[in-house]
Scaffold this motif. Sequence first.
Motif, mmCIF file in Angstrom:
data_model
loop_
_atom_site.group_PDB
_atom_site.id
_atom_site.type_symbol
_atom_site.label_atom_id
_atom_site.label_comp_id
_atom_site.label_asym_id
_atom_site.label_seq_id
_atom_site.Cartn_x
_atom_site.Cartn_y
_atom_site.Cartn_z
ATOM 1 N N ARG A 1 3.620 12.559 6.237
ATOM 2 C CA ARG A 1 4.221 13.708 6.916
ATOM 3 C C ARG A 1 3.301 14.924 6.832
ATOM 4 N N LYS A 2 2.677 15.101 5.688
ATOM 5 C CA LYS A 2 1.767 16.236 5.526
ATOM 6 C C LYS A 2 0.608 16.153 6.502
ATOM 7 N N VAL B 1 0.824 -1.204 0.000
ATOM 8 C CA VAL B 1 0.000 0.000 0.000
ATOM 9 C C VAL B 1 0.863 1.260 0.000
ATOM 10 N N LEU B 2 1.883 1.270 0.848
ATOM 11 C CA LEU B 2 2.737 2.454 0.927
ATOM 12 C C LEU B 2 3.627 2.597 -0.301
ATOM 13 N N GLU B 3 4.045 1.493 -0.892
ATOM 14 C CA GLU B 3 4.802 1.567 -2.149
ATOM 15 C C GLU B 3 3.939 2.215 -3.228
ATOM 16 N N GLN C 1 1.934 10.162 -5.959
ATOM 17 C CA GLN C 1 1.824 11.326 -5.081
ATOM 18 C C GLN C 1 0.583 12.169 -5.360
ATOM 19 N N GLU C 2 -0.122 11.855 -6.464
ATOM 20 C CA GLU C 2 -1.354 12.584 -6.746
ATOM 21 C C GLU C 2 -2.459 12.231 -5.732
#
Length: 254
Positions: free
Chosen positions: A162-163, A109-111, A117-118
């Motif tokens: 992080r955002k 999932v994280l990959e 990044q959209e």
Amino acid sequence: MKVITYLINLDGSNDRLATATQQLQDVGWSFERFSAYDGRGKALSEFEHYDDAKTNQAIGRSLMNSELGCYLSHYGCAEKFLSTDADYLVVLEDDMKISPEFKDTINQVLEYLDHHQEQDWYLINIAAKKKKFAKDIIEVKGYHLWHAFYFPIRGLGLIWSRKGAKEFVQKGRSMVFPVDIFFQTWLSQNGKGLGVWPALVQPAAVDSDILGTVATQGISRKMLENRSKSYGFKKQKRMWGDRYSALKHLLKSK
């Protein structure tokens, strides 16, 4: 891509730590213990960023000191994460039971998200009890990553970008709601929550140490919370407001 994990655990809750540690070791997942903030026994006036009047106005009761401790534990995890160079943070509470597919599913999932990044997201719920107002993004070996427009209430297992952590540290400094309700309202309003279904993390059959053991005290949760007559109305108003926001984001995504 760097992923770190914090396991929230109260000092002295050694059995919980041992059980959670064994589960994570069994699937080959490294983690760091995060010492939970123990709010039990503290007066509400001792919590610097808690606004009791605003909370009563919003939800029809005061927060319990144990709820504030839980909130500060999650807030502290986000702050600590932002002091590192990690890209993503997994936060787990120690009263959990994880799926055997925990590691492979989270990694995939994280990959995917790292390469797409959209997908503008703040927080992933990996312990959802229900899936509502949702839109699937991808499937990973029987698990679905989805837009959780109505963000699930259960905060047992979460993944921060992080955002998202930066926004939480800024927006969530003042404590008005229990932390899981804050997440639901905040993310239903901004549409930046995701989920994994079926859940990778389930609750273990134990009471929460952080929130206190209500059953053994011989009183109900309802009595302990000392709810006002407006509690039910304010709860429904909040939930319907969150659902309305979720529906708008869902319709906009089609």
